[in-house]
Design a protein around this motif. Structure first.
Motif, PDB file in Angstrom:
ATOM      1  N   PHE A  10       9.401 -28.921  73.214  1.00  0.00           N
ATOM      2  CA  PHE A  10      10.580 -29.613  72.724  1.00  0.00           C
ATOM      3  C   PHE A  10      11.579 -29.847  73.850  1.00  0.00           C
ATOM      4  O   PHE A  10      11.848 -28.956  74.652  1.00  0.00           O
ATOM      5  N   SER A  11      12.145 -31.056  73.909  1.00  0.00           N
ATOM      6  CA  SER A  11      13.176 -31.396  74.878  1.00  0.00           C
ATOM      7  C   SER A  11      14.515 -31.651  74.180  1.00  0.00           C
ATOM      8  O   SER A  11      15.511 -31.013  74.496  1.00  0.00           O
ATOM      9  N   HIS A  12      14.540 -32.602  73.233  1.00  0.00           N
ATOM     10  CA  HIS A  12      15.776 -32.940  72.542  1.00  0.00           C
ATOM     11  C   HIS A  12      15.457 -33.737  71.275  1.00  0.00           C
ATOM     12  O   HIS A  12      14.315 -34.113  71.047  1.00  0.00           O
ATOM     13  N   CYS A  13      16.494 -33.971  70.483  1.00  0.00           N
ATOM     14  CA  CYS A  13      16.331 -34.750  69.261  1.00  0.00           C
ATOM     15  C   CYS A  13      17.505 -35.711  69.139  1.00  0.00           C
ATOM     16  O   CYS A  13      18.430 -35.690  69.950  1.00  0.00           O
ATOM     17  N   GLY A  14      17.470 -36.532  68.097  1.00  0.00           N
ATOM     18  CA  GLY A  14      18.572 -37.455  67.859  1.00  0.00           C
ATOM     19  C   GLY A  14      18.159 -38.565  66.921  1.00  0.00           C
ATOM     20  O   GLY A  14      17.266 -38.401  66.087  1.00  0.00           O
ATOM     21  N   VAL A  15      18.825 -39.684  67.101  1.00  0.00           N
ATOM     22  CA  VAL A  15      18.575 -40.888  66.314  1.00  0.00           C
ATOM     23  C   VAL A  15      18.357 -42.037  67.276  1.00  0.00           C
ATOM     24  O   VAL A  15      19.029 -42.137  68.307  1.00  0.00           O
ATOM     25  N   ASP A  16      17.413 -42.900  66.948  1.00  0.00           N
ATOM     26  CA  ASP A  16      17.230 -44.178  67.641  1.00  0.00           C
ATOM     27  C   ASP A  16      17.696 -45.261  66.683  1.00  0.00           C
ATOM     28  O   ASP A  16      17.280 -45.279  65.516  1.00  0.00           O
ATOM     29  N   ALA A  17      18.540 -46.169  67.165  1.00  0.00           N
ATOM     30  CA  ALA A  17      18.996 -47.305  66.365  1.00  0.00           C
ATOM     31  C   ALA A  17      18.601 -48.593  67.093  1.00  0.00           C
ATOM     32  O   ALA A  17      19.033 -48.822  68.226  1.00  0.00           O
ATOM     33  N   PHE A  18      17.741 -49.354  66.458  1.00  0.00           N
ATOM     34  CA  PHE A  18      17.219 -50.595  67.027  1.00  0.00           C
ATOM     35  C   PHE A  18      17.831 -51.794  66.304  1.00  0.00           C
ATOM     36  O   PHE A  18      18.010 -51.748  65.087  1.00  0.00           O
ATOM     37  N   HIS A  19      18.095 -52.863  67.046  1.00  0.00           N
ATOM     38  CA  HIS A  19      18.396 -54.163  66.456  1.00  0.00           C
ATOM     39  C   HIS A  19      17.324 -55.128  66.958  1.00  0.00           C
ATOM     40  O   HIS A  19      17.019 -55.145  68.153  1.00  0.00           O
TER      41      HIS A  19
END
Length: 156
Positions: free
Chosen positions: A117-126
């Protein structure tokens, strides 16, 4: 009765078309992660328009909110380089919104180097629909190393 049947059939048809569009959009998003896993910068570039906007939003060590502009060419170059460890970024909680030729995708992710594991989060694409193909024109992600709630079926 015929009018009700026609309305129902049209509703099913529109729902099917919307589902097909969502699948096409998610296919592009999933190709980004496949390109990262396989070091395929050519596949990665196919997912984006020329010169897309890419950013990272995070909280720095001092607790300040930061929006960092990313260099897309640097991302392409990094993906295309041979690596000792695989970049694996599984996603979940996909939310797709579409209005005509514009789409947005919001996904939770966890980033691993191989199984570490390195990191987590959210990806938001348009994305924009151009010449019959969905392409990403804007991508922003968040990154954090703590407070990550990762579903068991996502973990390597």
């Amino acid at each position: 009765m015929k009018k009700i049947l026609l309305v129902c059939l049209l509703g099913i048809s529109f729902a099917g078309n919307a589902q097909d569009e969502k699948e096409e959009i998610m296919k592009v998003v999933n190709q980004v992660f496949e390109a990262m896993r396989t070091n395929d910068s050519t596949l990665l570039k196919q997912c984006f328009i020329e010169n897309p906007y890419t950013f990272t939003a995070y909280i720095n060590k001092e607790g300040k909110s930061i929006l960092s502009t990313d260099d897309f060419q640097r991302f392409i170059d990094a993906v295309g380089q041979p690596k000792e460890r695989v970049w694996n970024e599984p996603i979940w909680n996909e939310k797709v919104n579409i209005d005509g030729n514009l789409a947005s995708v919001w996904v939770d992710y966890a980033f691993y180097l191989d199984d570490q594991f390195s990191h987590c989060g959210v990806d938001a694409f348009h994305l924009i629909l151009q010449e019959g193909a969905w392409k990403i024109f804007h991508l922003v992600d968040t990154r954090r190393r703590s407070d990550c709630v990762i579903p068991d079926d996502i973990k390597p």
